[in-house]
Scaffold this motif. Structure first.
Motif, PDB file in Angstrom:
ATOM      1  N   SER A   1       0.897  -1.207  -0.194  1.00  0.00           N
ATOM      2  CA  SER A   1       0.066  -0.074   0.061  1.00  0.00           C
ATOM      3  C   SER A   1       1.012   1.085  -0.021  1.00  0.00           C
ATOM      4  CB  SER A   1      -0.959   0.080   1.271  1.00  0.00           C
ATOM      5  OG  SER A   1      -0.156   0.166   2.407  1.00  0.00           O
ATOM      6  N   PHE A   2       0.162   2.258  -0.200  1.00  0.00           N
ATOM      7  CA  PHE A   2       0.742   3.652  -0.245  1.00  0.00           C
ATOM      8  C   PHE A   2       0.162   4.428   0.766  1.00  0.00           C
ATOM      9  CE2 PHE A   2       1.542   3.452  -5.101  1.00  0.00           C
ATOM     10  CZ  PHE A   2       3.024   3.127  -5.054  1.00  0.00           C
ATOM     11  N   GLU A   3       1.119   5.003   1.727  1.00  0.00           N
ATOM     12  CA  GLU A   3       0.163   5.764   3.192  1.00  0.00           C
ATOM     13  C   GLU A   3       0.411   7.114   2.494  1.00  0.00           C
ATOM     14  OE1 GLU A   3       2.076   4.902   6.629  1.00  0.00           O
ATOM     15  OE2 GLU A   3       3.853   6.025   6.103  1.00  0.00           O
ATOM     16  N   THR A   4      -0.554   8.075   3.243  1.00  0.00           N
ATOM     17  CA  THR A   4      -0.569   9.379   2.834  1.00  0.00           C
ATOM     18  C   THR A   4       0.559  10.156   4.094  1.00  0.00           C
ATOM     19  OG1 THR A   4      -2.713   9.647   3.851  1.00  0.00           O
ATOM     20  CG2 THR A   4      -2.593   9.854   1.494  1.00  0.00           C
ATOM     21  N   PRO A   5       1.180  10.814   3.970  1.00  0.00           N
ATOM     22  CA  PRO A   5       2.217  11.397   5.033  1.00  0.00           C
ATOM     23  C   PRO A   5       1.439  12.159   5.984  1.00  0.00           C
ATOM     24  CG  PRO A   5       3.165  11.746   2.936  1.00  0.00           C
ATOM     25  CD  PRO A   5       1.806  11.293   2.419  1.00  0.00           C
TER      26      PRO A   5
ATOM     27  N   ARG B   1     -12.135  21.999   3.936  1.00  0.00           N
ATOM     28  CA  ARG B   1     -13.124  21.834   5.083  1.00  0.00           C
ATOM     29  C   ARG B   1     -12.602  22.674   6.071  1.00  0.00           C
ATOM     30  NH1 ARG B   1     -15.836  15.782   4.922  1.00  0.00           N
ATOM     31  NH2 ARG B   1     -16.905  15.922   2.731  1.00  0.00           N
ATOM     32  N   PHE B   2     -13.316  23.861   6.340  1.00  0.00           N
ATOM     33  CA  PHE B   2     -12.833  24.363   7.709  1.00  0.00           C
ATOM     34  C   PHE B   2     -11.436  24.959   7.708  1.00  0.00           C
ATOM     35  CE2 PHE B   2     -16.301  21.513   8.812  1.00  0.00           C
ATOM     36  CZ  PHE B   2     -17.416  22.579   9.174  1.00  0.00           C
ATOM     37  N   ALA B   3     -11.016  25.401   6.610  1.00  0.00           N
ATOM     38  CA  ALA B   3      -9.438  25.526   6.538  1.00  0.00           C
ATOM     39  C   ALA B   3      -8.600  24.410   6.238  1.00  0.00           C
ATOM     40  CB  ALA B   3      -8.993  26.639   7.386  1.00  0.00           C
ATOM     41  N   ILE B   4      -9.068  23.088   6.318  1.00  0.00           N
ATOM     42  CA  ILE B   4      -8.214  22.000   5.964  1.00  0.00           C
ATOM     43  C   ILE B   4      -8.689  21.479   4.699  1.00  0.00           C
ATOM     44  CG2 ILE B   4      -8.016  19.526   6.951  1.00  0.00           C
ATOM     45  CD1 ILE B   4      -9.173  20.516   9.631  1.00  0.00           C
ATOM     46  N   ARG B   5      -7.342  21.283   4.012  1.00  0.00           N
ATOM     47  CA  ARG B   5      -7.400  20.874   2.654  1.00  0.00           C
ATOM     48  C   ARG B   5      -7.243  19.410   2.584  1.00  0.00           C
ATOM     49  NH1 ARG B   5      -3.400  23.164  -1.202  1.00  0.00           N
ATOM     50  NH2 ARG B   5      -5.261  23.152  -2.767  1.00  0.00           N
ATOM     51  N   GLY B   6      -7.821  18.755   1.655  1.00  0.00           N
ATOM     52  CA  GLY B   6      -7.614  17.297   1.509  1.00  0.00           C
ATOM     53  C   GLY B   6      -8.425  16.948   0.197  1.00  0.00           C
ATOM     54  N   VAL B   7      -8.649  15.836  -0.182  1.00  0.00           N
ATOM     55  CA  VAL B   7      -9.273  15.181  -1.367  1.00  0.00           C
ATOM     56  C   VAL B   7     -10.669  14.616  -1.013  1.00  0.00           C
ATOM     57  CG1 VAL B   7      -9.044  13.630  -3.107  1.00  0.00           C
ATOM     58  CG2 VAL B   7      -7.143  14.603  -2.340  1.00  0.00           C
ATOM     59  N   GLY B   8     -11.708  15.160  -1.787  1.00  0.00           N
ATOM     60  CA  GLY B   8     -13.177  14.491  -1.593  1.00  0.00           C
ATOM     61  C   GLY B   8     -13.635  13.844  -2.739  1.00  0.00           C
ATOM     62  N   VAL B   9     -14.450  12.993  -2.874  1.00  0.00           N
ATOM     63  CA  VAL B   9     -15.103  12.283  -3.797  1.00  0.00           C
ATOM     64  C   VAL B   9     -16.647  12.837  -3.644  1.00  0.00           C
ATOM     65  CG1 VAL B   9     -15.737  10.374  -4.873  1.00  0.00           C
ATOM     66  CG2 VAL B   9     -13.669  10.221  -3.808  1.00  0.00           C
ATOM     67  N   ARG B  10     -17.021  13.654  -4.607  1.00  0.00           N
ATOM     68  CA  ARG B  10     -18.524  14.206  -4.482  1.00  0.00           C
ATOM     69  C   ARG B  10     -19.570  13.372  -4.254  1.00  0.00           C
ATOM     70  NH1 ARG B  10     -16.357  17.658  -8.262  1.00  0.00           N
ATOM     71  NH2 ARG B  10     -16.844  16.392  -9.949  1.00  0.00           N
TER      72      ARG B  10
ATOM     73  N   ARG C   1      -1.869  16.797  -6.021  1.00  0.00           N
ATOM     74  CA  ARG C   1      -1.159  15.451  -6.421  1.00  0.00           C
ATOM     75  C   ARG C   1      -1.660  14.168  -6.038  1.00  0.00           C
ATOM     76  NH1 ARG C   1       5.277  16.547  -4.377  1.00  0.00           N
ATOM     77  NH2 ARG C   1       5.393  18.688  -4.872  1.00  0.00           N
ATOM     78  N   LEU C   2      -2.365  14.168  -4.795  1.00  0.00           N
ATOM     79  CA  LEU C   2      -3.242  12.922  -4.249  1.00  0.00           C
ATOM     80  C   LEU C   2      -4.367  12.718  -5.110  1.00  0.00           C
ATOM     81  CD1 LEU C   2      -3.189  10.561  -2.336  1.00  0.00           C
ATOM     82  CD2 LEU C   2      -4.441  12.109  -0.793  1.00  0.00           C
ATOM     83  N   ALA C   3      -5.206  13.622  -5.553  1.00  0.00           N
ATOM     84  CA  ALA C   3      -6.318  13.913  -6.313  1.00  0.00           C
ATOM     85  C   ALA C   3      -6.091  13.379  -7.724  1.00  0.00           C
ATOM     86  CB  ALA C   3      -6.844  15.028  -6.411  1.00  0.00           C
ATOM     87  N   SER C   4      -4.825  13.559  -8.265  1.00  0.00           N
ATOM     88  CA  SER C   4      -4.418  13.298  -9.592  1.00  0.00           C
ATOM     89  C   SER C   4      -3.990  11.619  -9.594  1.00  0.00           C
ATOM     90  CB  SER C   4      -3.123  13.919 -10.014  1.00  0.00           C
ATOM     91  OG  SER C   4      -2.789  13.358 -11.208  1.00  0.00           O
ATOM     92  N   ILE C   5      -3.644  11.198  -8.483  1.00  0.00           N
ATOM     93  CA  ILE C   5      -3.177   9.905  -8.388  1.00  0.00           C
ATOM     94  C   ILE C   5      -4.402   9.033  -8.313  1.00  0.00           C
ATOM     95  CG2 ILE C   5      -1.979   8.079  -6.803  1.00  0.00           C
ATOM     96  CD1 ILE C   5       0.064  10.192  -6.303  1.00  0.00           C
ATOM     97  N   ILE C   6      -5.348   9.445  -7.404  1.00  0.00           N
ATOM     98  CA  ILE C   6      -6.566   8.598  -7.069  1.00  0.00           C
ATOM     99  C   ILE C   6      -7.456   8.395  -8.438  1.00  0.00           C
ATOM    100  CG2 ILE C   6      -8.865   8.596  -6.106  1.00  0.00           C
ATOM    101  CD1 ILE C   6      -7.283   9.679  -3.565  1.00  0.00           C
ATOM    102  N   ARG C   7      -7.399   9.986  -9.138  1.00  0.00           N
ATOM    103  CA  ARG C   7      -8.040   9.460 -10.564  1.00  0.00           C
ATOM    104  C   ARG C   7      -7.585   8.786 -11.469  1.00  0.00           C
ATOM    105  NH1 ARG C   7      -7.237  15.239 -10.435  1.00  0.00           N
ATOM    106  NH2 ARG C   7      -9.172  16.358  -9.227  1.00  0.00           N
TER     107      ARG C   7
END
Length: 229
Positions: free
Chosen positions: A77-81, A175-184, A197-203
């Motif tokens: 697996s890859f982990e997000t830091p 979300r509340f000044a916290i950045r991340g990746v979401g799936v609508r 970068r993470l969103a691009s990898i997930i796509r």
């Protein structure tokens, strides 16, 4: 050569313990040399705390620093830091508390300028705050598996399978000044220090299943980051 950001993200607990030990030494020396040397040490500690926060903000941009995912040692697996700003904010506050606030209070009591009863409650109120920051700093948001994306929620890990993810639904979310990746189309949000970068990898993995079995390998990470030969 390992970078400062890699030290912070890969060895966050070691970094925090090291910062704690160094701050205690600086705080003791500042009270022993309670003159120009002590003032210089306190000023240096404040500058270090400021550097930690500024570097944490820079490391949280997509254009700077390490990749969005790391190879996990204990499985495919890859982990997000961990988020560098979380670690460095905790470290910066700890520097101020252990190198300046706590030693200054203790010094005032030992010099007879204050009493323990008056000084300790104000100083010890920082302990639960530091504890909460340490817990948040060392928490890794999630990981990418051959089967899907796993996030670590309050009730334990939750897996969103690749087949359930439409590439066009993956985006950078604040979300509340916290950045991340979401799936609508799903109630999904993963905190990330490199959300673009993470969103691009997930796509990529959502659109093309051929690379999913290689998730977790050094060769696949090199392909994602463009560092392969």
């Amino acid at each position: 050569m390992i970078s400062f950001e890699e030290i912070v993200t890969r060895h966050s607990r070691t970094f925090l313990f090291g910062t704690c030990a160094a701050s205690v030494v600086v705080g003791v020396l500042a009270q022993i040399f309670h003159d120009g040397v002590g003032v210089a040490l306190v000023v240096a500690a404040m500058l270090v705390a400021l550097f930690f926060v500024v570097f944490g903000l820079l490391a949280g941009t997509d254009r700077y620093g390490s990749p969005a995912v790391l190879v996990r040692a204990d499985g495919p697996s890859f982990e997000t830091p961990v988020v560098p700003l979380n670690v460095l904010s905790a470290a910066g506050l700890m520097v101020l508390w252990l190198a300046f606030l706590l030693p200054e209070r203790v010094g005032e009591v030992l010099r007879g300028e204050e009493t323990w009863l008056a000084s300790l409650p104000v100083t010890l109120v920082w302990l639960p705050i530091l504890g909460a920051l340490w817990w948040r700093a060392a928490k890794k948001p999630g990981r990418l598996l051959p089967a899907g994306v796993e996030i670590r929620g309050a009730r334990g890990p939750v897996l969103l399978r690749w087949e359930e993810i439409a590439p066009e639904d993956v985006s950078v979310v604040d979300r509340f000044a916290i950045r991340g990746v979401g799936v609508r189309s799903r109630a999904f949000f993963m905190v990330s220090t490199k959300p673009g970068r993470l969103a691009s990898i997930i796509r990529q993995y959502a659109a093309d299943p051929t690379h999913r079995p290689a998730i977790g390998s050094a060769a696949e990470l090199a392909r994602l980051t463009g560092t392969g030969s």
